[in-house]
Each structure stands twice: as C-alpha cells, then as structure tokens.
Design an enzyme around this catalytic site. Structure first.
Site, mmCIF file in Angstrom:
data_model
loop_
_atom_site.group_PDB
_atom_site.id
_atom_site.type_symbol
_atom_site.label_atom_id
_atom_site.label_comp_id
_atom_site.label_asym_id
_atom_site.label_seq_id
_atom_site.Cartn_x
_atom_site.Cartn_y
_atom_site.Cartn_z
ATOM 1 N N TYR A 1 45.315 -40.854 -6.088
ATOM 2 C CA TYR A 1 45.682 -42.266 -6.041
ATOM 3 C C TYR A 1 45.862 -42.823 -7.450
ATOM 4 O O TYR A 1 46.813 -43.561 -7.729
ATOM 5 C CB TYR A 1 44.589 -43.032 -5.301
ATOM 6 C CG TYR A 1 44.847 -44.497 -5.086
ATOM 7 C CD1 TYR A 1 45.717 -44.934 -4.098
ATOM 8 C CD2 TYR A 1 44.199 -45.461 -5.858
ATOM 9 C CE1 TYR A 1 45.936 -46.289 -3.880
ATOM 10 C CE2 TYR A 1 44.411 -46.814 -5.658
ATOM 11 C CZ TYR A 1 45.284 -47.220 -4.663
ATOM 12 O OH TYR A 1 45.506 -48.566 -4.456
ATOM 13 N N THR B 1 40.727 -57.556 1.910
ATOM 14 C CA THR B 1 41.701 -57.254 2.950
ATOM 15 C C THR B 1 40.982 -56.732 4.195
ATOM 16 O O THR B 1 39.800 -56.372 4.135
ATOM 17 C CB THR B 1 42.699 -56.190 2.471
ATOM 18 O OG1 THR B 1 41.965 -54.973 2.211
ATOM 19 C CG2 THR B 1 43.410 -56.646 1.209
#
Length: 253
Positions: A157, A192
């Site tokens: 990532y 989120t």
C-alpha cells in the site's frame, strides 16, 4: 459556503462510501453535476438517487477502476451525457492489509497496486484529454499519508501511494500548459465506515492512532470533501503538482 463548483461536471471514482460519498454529496450541493463510478451498483444508484432527491445532479456508472475500458466508459459517459468534463476526484483505493515486504505474495502485491496506483493511471489517461477538450479544469488524486512516509507493516500500500504522488507530479507537469491542474491529497486517518469497523473490532488500534495525531482527533469525511472541493474549484488555479497534507499534523513531525 459555496466552494465554487457551480455548473461543473465532475467524475468521482470510489464515490459510494466514505470520503468519496462525502465529496459527491458536497459537490452536488455546491451545484456540480457528479458522475459517480464504483463497483457497488446498488449503493451507487442509491447515492445518485439521494442526491437527485435533494435537488442535486448525479448519475452512477458501474465502474471497476482496475479495468481500463470501464474507466474510459465512465469518462465517455460524463462527456456524452453532459457535454464536457471539468474535473475529477480519483478516490478509489484501499486494501491496505498488513504485510511486510518479505511476507507479500505476488497476487497481493499486484492487486494492491492495481487498485491504488494503476487505477489512478487509467483515470488520468482518460480524464486529462476530456478536460483539455472542455477548456481546462482540475483533478485531485487521493494519495494518503502512506504516499509520503514509510510504513513497513503495509509495504504494498505504501509503495502504491508513493506511486500516486509521483504520478500526480508527472501528470501535472505534462498537462500544465493545457489548463489542467492535478494535485494529490495526503490524507491522514479519516472516520469512514471502514475505519469504524476496524476500530470496533480493535479498540486498542484507535487509541494507538489517536496517540499519534498532533491534532488529538482523526479526520472527518467532511474535512476531506471540503478541501477536495476547493482544489477542484477556480479558487485554486495556481496550485498544481502538489502533494497537500490534510492529516491533522501527522506528517509535520
């Protein structure tokens, strides 16, 4: 306060949840036409319907951003339906599961880069010509703090998001004389739905990350949406090729 997105046509990838959803709603409330591209058809169509119910303009186009033809179709749809493309918020990404370099297998590596980096390449490749043809505009790529600092635990990532920052700068230089501005958001931890799931399952993880935050809190989806809206507006016409932190001070340390 309006962000200056009135009458602009904006593509949003990964726009059906979290930061993408928040931006889609913000842009539409500010008068933009939002063309949302994501894999979740049910959620995407519902979001577009909700925006229209609230008086905004939005359509959903089923899109897997790891497939170039589907990204190209998203951009074509925006232009064919509304006559032009003024901007894009390339927000699709994720999958930052743990994995050090020595632990990552090839399939995980490729999948992570496809979702987080190659998708941005496909998006820029097709958005830039459409925006040039429309007279210029702005693109914002969501890169994450992993795009500017290292993290051994999420190597794939981190590599992908560093790539997003580099690709953003290269594309910005390429398109600058044609009136297209391209910037990257260096987003920190944001509240989120995905983060809520992680925090609920691992309360100690939330405490750990809060301890790292100079601001003492994690970001709100609305924080990101407002900043992205500014960068996509005509109020930021002298900003391009930048990797801009919106992270509560995390990368200032």
């Amino acid at each position: 306060m309006s962000s200056g997105l009135q009458s602009k046509v904006i593509v949003v990838t990964g726009g059906t949840a979290g930061m993408g959803e928040a931006f889609s709603r913000r842009a539409a409330s500010d008068g933009a036409t939002v063309v949302i591209g994501a894999r979740d058809k049910t959620r995407g169509e519902q979001l577009a319907a909700d925006i229209r119910k609230d008086g905004g303009l939005a359509v959903f186009v089923p899109t897997d951003v790891t497939v170039e033809e589907q990204v190209a179709n998203l951009v074509r749809t925006a232009v064919s339906e509304f006559g032009r493309l003024d901007g894009a918020f390339n927000n699709a990404g994720g999958g930052n599961a743990l994995g050090k370099v020595r632990e990552i297998d090839e399939s995980f590596w490729r999948a992570t880069l496809d979702l987080n980096l190659t998708s941005i390449f496909f998006s820029l490749k097709h958005e830039i010509p459409a925006i040039v043809a429309s007279g210029g505009g702005s693109i914002v790529n969501n890169a994450s703090t992993a795009g500017v600092i290292g993290d051994a635990a999420i190597a794939a990532y981190t590599a992908a998001k560093h790539g997003v920052v580099g690709l953003t700068r290269a594309a910005a230089l390429d398109a600058a004389r044609e009136g297209v501005r391209i910037n990257a958001l260096v987003t920190g931890l944001v509240d989120t739905p995905l983060w809520r799931q992680v925090a609920a399952a691992n309360p100690e993880v939330e405490d750990y990350f809060l301890g790292l935050q100079p601001s003492g809190r994690i970001g709100r989806q609305e924080d990101i949406a407002a900043f992205a809206a500014f960068l996509l507006s005509d109020a930021s016409t002298y900003i391009t090729g930048a990797a801009l932190p919106i992270d509560g001070g995390l990368t200032a340390k």
